[in-house]
Design a protein around this motif. Sequence first.
Motif, mmCIF file in Angstrom:
data_model
loop_
_atom_site.group_PDB
_atom_site.id
_atom_site.type_symbol
_atom_site.label_atom_id
_atom_site.label_comp_id
_atom_site.label_asym_id
_atom_site.label_seq_id
_atom_site.Cartn_x
_atom_site.Cartn_y
_atom_site.Cartn_z
ATOM 1 N N HIS A 167 0.371 7.615 -3.924
ATOM 2 C CA HIS A 167 -0.708 7.106 -3.080
ATOM 3 C C HIS A 167 -1.137 8.169 -2.072
ATOM 4 C CE1 HIS A 167 0.803 3.239 -4.640
ATOM 5 N NE2 HIS A 167 -0.441 2.861 -4.498
ATOM 6 N N ILE B 177 -0.971 8.847 0.999
ATOM 7 C CA ILE B 177 -0.384 8.539 2.300
ATOM 8 C C ILE B 177 0.317 9.762 2.854
ATOM 9 C CG2 ILE B 177 -0.109 6.059 1.950
ATOM 10 C CD1 ILE B 177 2.651 6.427 1.034
ATOM 11 N N ILE C 144 3.510 -7.883 6.736
ATOM 12 C CA ILE C 144 2.111 -7.526 6.980
ATOM 13 C C ILE C 144 1.270 -8.730 7.406
ATOM 14 C CG2 ILE C 144 2.256 -5.594 5.356
ATOM 15 C CD1 ILE C 144 0.530 -7.239 3.399
ATOM 16 N N ILE D 43 0.138 -11.987 9.681
ATOM 17 C CA ILE D 43 0.246 -12.595 11.011
ATOM 18 C C ILE D 43 1.021 -13.892 10.816
ATOM 19 C CG2 ILE D 43 -1.067 -13.650 12.897
ATOM 20 C CD1 ILE D 43 -1.692 -10.752 12.837
ATOM 21 N N ARG E 215 -7.694 -2.493 -1.791
ATOM 22 C CA ARG E 215 -8.145 -2.171 -0.429
ATOM 23 C C ARG E 215 -9.081 -3.259 0.093
ATOM 24 N NH1 ARG E 215 -9.478 3.005 -2.657
ATOM 25 N NH2 ARG E 215 -7.579 4.244 -2.420
ATOM 26 N N LEU F 80 -7.123 -6.326 1.168
ATOM 27 C CA LEU F 80 -6.381 -6.098 2.415
ATOM 28 C C LEU F 80 -7.340 -6.094 3.611
ATOM 29 C CD1 LEU F 80 -3.831 -3.377 1.182
ATOM 30 C CD2 LEU F 80 -3.323 -5.763 1.760
ATOM 31 N N LEU G 146 -3.945 -11.041 8.011
ATOM 32 C CA LEU G 146 -3.055 -9.865 8.018
ATOM 33 C C LEU G 146 -3.163 -9.157 9.365
ATOM 34 C CD1 LEU G 146 -3.793 -8.360 4.471
ATOM 35 C CD2 LEU G 146 -2.085 -10.081 5.120
ATOM 36 N N ARG G 147 -2.111 -8.396 9.695
ATOM 37 C CA ARG G 147 -2.136 -7.610 10.931
ATOM 38 C C ARG G 147 -3.369 -6.706 10.959
ATOM 39 N NH1 ARG G 147 2.984 -7.102 13.362
ATOM 40 N NH2 ARG G 147 4.605 -8.208 12.198
ATOM 41 N N ALA G 148 -3.998 -6.619 12.093
ATOM 42 C CA ALA G 148 -5.259 -5.872 12.197
ATOM 43 C C ALA G 148 -5.034 -4.358 12.157
ATOM 44 C CB ALA G 148 -5.987 -6.253 13.479
ATOM 45 N N LEU H 210 -2.933 -2.636 10.118
ATOM 46 C CA LEU H 210 -2.255 -2.182 8.901
ATOM 47 C C LEU H 210 -2.707 -0.791 8.474
ATOM 48 C CD1 LEU H 210 -2.110 -5.089 6.298
ATOM 49 C CD2 LEU H 210 -0.340 -4.267 7.864
ATOM 50 N N ASP H 211 -1.746 0.001 7.989
ATOM 51 C CA ASP H 211 -2.044 1.241 7.275
ATOM 52 C C ASP H 211 -2.286 0.817 5.816
ATOM 53 O OD1 ASP H 211 -1.806 3.513 5.641
ATOM 54 O OD2 ASP H 211 -0.414 4.479 7.036
ATOM 55 N N GLU I 67 -3.274 2.312 2.964
ATOM 56 C CA GLU I 67 -2.699 3.059 1.826
ATOM 57 C C GLU I 67 -1.181 2.847 1.774
ATOM 58 O OE1 GLU I 67 -4.793 4.630 -0.429
ATOM 59 O OE2 GLU I 67 -6.433 3.892 0.838
ATOM 60 N N LEU I 68 -0.534 2.827 2.941
ATOM 61 C CA LEU I 68 0.908 2.567 2.955
ATOM 62 C C LEU I 68 1.201 1.167 2.425
ATOM 63 C CD1 LEU I 68 3.785 3.544 3.826
ATOM 64 C CD2 LEU I 68 3.392 2.336 5.978
ATOM 65 N N THR I 69 0.401 0.194 2.831
ATOM 66 C CA THR I 69 0.613 -1.180 2.374
ATOM 67 C C THR I 69 0.461 -1.273 0.856
ATOM 68 O OG1 THR I 69 -0.217 -1.999 4.490
ATOM 69 C CG2 THR I 69 -0.116 -3.579 2.677
ATOM 70 N N MET I 70 -0.505 -0.538 0.302
ATOM 71 C CA MET I 70 -0.654 -0.545 -1.151
ATOM 72 C C MET I 70 0.594 0.029 -1.826
ATOM 73 S SD MET I 70 -4.596 -0.082 -2.083
ATOM 74 C CE MET I 70 -4.749 1.664 -1.780
ATOM 75 N N SER I 71 1.185 1.054 -1.212
ATOM 76 C CA SER I 71 2.390 1.629 -1.823
ATOM 77 C C SER I 71 3.582 0.673 -1.695
ATOM 78 C CB SER I 71 2.709 3.002 -1.213
ATOM 79 O OG SER I 71 3.478 2.870 -0.045
ATOM 80 N N LEU I 72 3.611 -0.125 -0.620
ATOM 81 C CA LEU I 72 4.687 -1.119 -0.478
ATOM 82 C C LEU I 72 4.578 -2.185 -1.564
ATOM 83 C CD1 LEU I 72 4.644 -1.820 3.388
ATOM 84 C CD2 LEU I 72 6.065 -0.176 2.140
ATOM 85 N N ILE J 118 6.725 -9.055 1.273
ATOM 86 C CA ILE J 118 6.005 -8.068 2.104
ATOM 87 C C ILE J 118 5.141 -8.787 3.140
ATOM 88 C CG2 ILE J 118 4.271 -6.207 2.071
ATOM 89 C CD1 ILE J 118 6.628 -5.237 0.642
#
Lengths: 199, 199
Positions: A176, A178, A195, A197, B138, B141, B150-152, B154-155, B157-162, B191
């Motif tokens: 990715h 990142i 992730i 809320i 994307r 998200l 979702l948390r406002a 968020l990273d 690209e990182l979230t996609m990798s998670l 997640i």
Amino acid sequence: MTTDAGVPRSPGRPRSTRADEAIVDAALDLLAEGNTVDALAIEAIATRAGVGKATIYRRWPNKVALLRDALATLKGPPPVPAGHSIRDDLVTLLGPVGSHEDPRATRIMPCLVPEIHRSSEHYRIYQEMLEPRRQLMRDVLRRGMASGELRADLDIELTMSLLTGPVLLQRLLHWHRIDEHDLPERVVDAILAGIAIRP
Amino acid sequence: MTTDAGVPRSPGRPRSTRADEAIVDAALDLLAEGNTVDALAIEAIATRAGVGKATIYRRWPNKVALLRDALATLKGPPPVPAGHSIRDDLVTLLGPVGSHEDPRATRIMPCLVPEIHRSSEHYRIYQEMLEPRRQLMRDVLRRGMASGELRADLDIELTMSLLTGPVLLQRLLHWHRIDEHDLPERVVDAILAGIAIRP
């Protein structure tokens, strides 16, 4: 004096560290040069290490056991969690995932992926090599569940895959887009917090 | 009538679906038979497909473009998120990650890993092939961040990798000892919720 799979070294015979290292080094060199696990013969390893085949078989019952030890050597000793903070211990344990100081590792590791896929024996080499590291991570997760820092109903094996999956994929393949700086920290913090809320 | 990389097909020439399919099939067959991306020649693909090299070059400017389309064909069309629930849409998008109905995929995919590692061109084939699917994720998200689910911060690209890392690693290599049934659901739920007890 014969040995068997469970007791690869006869107790009366002191381990020859220098020969062990030469054999392990020879196996890693041959893998790094592009030899597949299938193609790798004990004879070739012996020749490269300058020892006889019998010397190898006195130490390892078979090629799987030798390669498991060789790959473990390549990875180095597992990190030691400090035991103060669940978060920091998870970061410590994720630090070496997919990361190697030995330059041979960057040639060997990706090439093993198709081999692991094709062969249950190669799969087992990896699983056995990684098991002590996994046990350390299980212990940290269980400690967090017991202390109330982590959810008490965690699926431990799933949680380990959530932590190692992104780091391994990124370091192996840069999958990715990142920033890979501080990746273990960022993955651990995101997985801890979630992730969504929460209501 | 010439073509260039940006416009691989001349607009006045109707696409010959049958020839396209034969060419893509030939490329996938050759990869599944163990040919590496490097070794795969346009000439061999043309011979296997029963077309001339010129027919291929009229449709694709180079091997990278052809292989990107061939791998996209292997994966099939991306799933369509229903748009009602962030959770369900993420599960929908994770469904096909590392999973293929075409039996050639299980031979091709793991073998590409070392090639991706060695060559930036092969890496690009994969990245281009996956980009439309990533854009879908994307979008989901961002929708969740905008709606407050979702948390406002968020990273993305990182979230996609998670999300994709654990599923891809498990389906490709069965890496951890986890039940692979409903894996996308379980990864998404874990997640979303996070593993820590929040204060």
